[in-house]
Design a protein around this motif. Sequence first.
Motif, PDB file in Angstrom:
ATOM      1  N   ALA A 262       0.830  -1.204   0.000  1.00  0.00           N
ATOM      2  CA  ALA A 262       0.000   0.000   0.000  1.00  0.00           C
ATOM      3  C   ALA A 262       0.862   1.250   0.000  1.00  0.00           C
ATOM      4  N   LEU A 263       2.058   1.176   0.586  1.00  0.00           N
ATOM      5  CA  LEU A 263       2.962   2.316   0.649  1.00  0.00           C
ATOM      6  C   LEU A 263       4.085   2.229  -0.366  1.00  0.00           C
ATOM      7  N   VAL A 264       4.202   1.109  -1.041  1.00  0.00           N
ATOM      8  CA  VAL A 264       5.322   0.903  -1.960  1.00  0.00           C
ATOM      9  C   VAL A 264       4.826   1.066  -3.391  1.00  0.00           C
ATOM     10  N   PRO A 265       5.419   1.967  -4.171  1.00  0.00           N
ATOM     11  CA  PRO A 265       5.027   2.081  -5.583  1.00  0.00           C
ATOM     12  C   PRO A 265       5.422   0.833  -6.355  1.00  0.00           C
ATOM     13  N   HIS A 266       4.862   0.694  -7.541  1.00  0.00           N
ATOM     14  CA  HIS A 266       5.155  -0.485  -8.352  1.00  0.00           C
ATOM     15  C   HIS A 266       6.613  -0.521  -8.805  1.00  0.00           C
ATOM     16  N   GLY A 267       7.224   0.661  -8.928  1.00  0.00           N
ATOM     17  CA  GLY A 267       8.613   0.690  -9.370  1.00  0.00           C
ATOM     18  C   GLY A 267       9.219   2.068  -9.207  1.00  0.00           C
ATOM     19  N   TYR A 268      10.512   2.150  -9.523  1.00  0.00           N
ATOM     20  CA  TYR A 268      11.259   3.402  -9.415  1.00  0.00           C
ATOM     21  C   TYR A 268      12.087   3.579 -10.679  1.00  0.00           C
ATOM     22  N   VAL A 269      12.206   4.824 -11.103  1.00  0.00           N
ATOM     23  CA  VAL A 269      13.154   5.190 -12.153  1.00  0.00           C
ATOM     24  C   VAL A 269      14.141   6.157 -11.516  1.00  0.00           C
ATOM     25  N   GLU A 270      15.433   5.782 -11.519  1.00  0.00           N
ATOM     26  CA  GLU A 270      16.448   6.536 -10.786  1.00  0.00           C
ATOM     27  C   GLU A 270      17.677   6.747 -11.658  1.00  0.00           C
ATOM     28  N   PRO A 271      18.452   7.770 -11.347  1.00  0.00           N
ATOM     29  CA  PRO A 271      19.746   7.904 -12.029  1.00  0.00           C
ATOM     30  C   PRO A 271      20.721   6.857 -11.529  1.00  0.00           C
ATOM     31  N   VAL A 272      21.591   6.410 -12.389  1.00  0.00           N
ATOM     32  CA  VAL A 272      22.598   5.423 -11.999  1.00  0.00           C
ATOM     33  C   VAL A 272      23.524   5.997 -10.938  1.00  0.00           C
ATOM     34  N   ALA A 273      23.814   7.286 -11.042  1.00  0.00           N
ATOM     35  CA  ALA A 273      24.654   7.965 -10.056  1.00  0.00           C
ATOM     36  C   ALA A 273      24.151   9.397  -9.890  1.00  0.00           C
ATOM     37  N   GLY A 274      24.284   9.937  -8.679  1.00  0.00           N
ATOM     38  CA  GLY A 274      23.890  11.321  -8.442  1.00  0.00           C
ATOM     39  C   GLY A 274      22.392  11.479  -8.275  1.00  0.00           C
ATOM     40  N   ASN A 275      21.918  12.702  -8.506  1.00  0.00           N
ATOM     41  CA  ASN A 275      20.512  13.034  -8.333  1.00  0.00           C
ATOM     42  C   ASN A 275      19.859  13.307  -9.682  1.00  0.00           C
ATOM     43  N   LEU A 276      18.546  13.331  -9.677  1.00  0.00           N
ATOM     44  CA  LEU A 276      17.774  13.589 -10.885  1.00  0.00           C
ATOM     45  C   LEU A 276      17.225  15.012 -10.804  1.00  0.00           C
ATOM     46  N   ASN A 277      17.684  15.898 -11.679  1.00  0.00           N
ATOM     47  CA  ASN A 277      17.281  17.302 -11.623  1.00  0.00           C
ATOM     48  C   ASN A 277      16.087  17.606 -12.533  1.00  0.00           C
ATOM     49  N   ASP A 278      16.009  16.967 -13.680  1.00  0.00           N
ATOM     50  CA  ASP A 278      14.899  17.234 -14.603  1.00  0.00           C
ATOM     51  C   ASP A 278      13.809  16.177 -14.454  1.00  0.00           C
TER      52      ASP A 278
END
Length: 409
Positions: A56-72
């Motif tokens: 219920a609290l966990v989304p189906h998935g994540y899209v993340e940068p391989v390294a660092g943060n995601l700015n856009d």
Amino acid sequence: MLFVGLRYSFSRKRNRFASVIALVSMLGMVLGVASLITVLSIMNGFSAELRERILALVPHGYVEPVAGNLNDWETVAEELIASPQVVAAAPYISDQVILAGPYLLRGAVLTGIEPNREAAVSRVGQSMTSGRLDDLATEPFTVVLGATLARTLGVGPGDTVQATLPKLTITPLGTFPRTRRLLVSGLFSVNAQPDSYQAYVSLATAQRLFGLGTGVDGVQVKTTDLMAAPRQLAQLAKTLPPGLQARDWSQTQGSLFQAVRMEKIMVGLLLLSVVAVAAFNIVSTLVMSVAEKRGDIAVLRTMGARSMGIMSIFVAHGLGLAATGITLGALVGITLATHIAAVSAWLERLLGVSLFDPTVYFISELPARLLWQDVAWVVGASLSLSLLATLYPAWRASRIAPAEVLRYE
């Protein structure tokens, strides 16, 4: 030959001791099959409850940068939503912190979210027991805590907690861990383990706390089907721009459900041993039947019956007993599985005890979910074991020489 074997199985003109052995074998089969179906259904129920509450609290998935943060992240979220497999997308920031109440410290996972977008990817907003999730966006440096975590810290709505972050602040006086007081604006409860460690703040608050500027850790994704999410996210990962990766819920929470699945398999195999014992008790029944029917076997052989025909008679004899026990056991098991909540409530009233304390187990009654493929598996495995158990005594019966038997008749 099948008719003759079934008549042997249910004939009243049998040795009394052999009848008792056959009855015990059949009752053992009933008990084993019923227990196996009931326990597997209960474990299915626990697995479904676990999946429903934790995910219920966990989304189906994540899209993340391989390294660092995601700015856009806004652009990435729009591209993800354009995919037919993605229903919604929302940014997030998550890290471990230490939360301090008036008397205790506890480790927690602090997640920064946009409340209006979060409602599309998880049900945390629907799980609020106090306050509103939207208040995070209007009031900076406020936090929503899991009900168990808040109770452990001894705080409630209107109180403050001190968050110690995994960041260091360098001052002329030295290096100190970064801390910040947060106002508790609400509580949530999903009646599962996340209640004891999860906390939420707004995305803007998390960016300031962790010093990320306008960046985020990644984008949460909700797909069209939770159970198909691993396959859908794997396909989606192939279309992502370089530097981005996709993870699904089975990679973040999969070990827990893998353990539940393995436990179900192991318990099923252990209970199947009860069925195996009952099935191989049929060996004793058939051995006694062969000894009792030696004269009948000799007569049939002299009338032209072949060895395979004699063997099929005793295989049918054993399977007749086994099938009766399996059928009764399946009926009992299905009845118990579909009424286990009422049965457990009756036992609680009878014994005057509470089988499941809701404050400990997060449930008040035994959950059960009957799957017909489990019933088919139990019935098939039981029949297979019973068939194996009949082969040796039936083969021994087919090897009886009629001349040796009739010589002494």
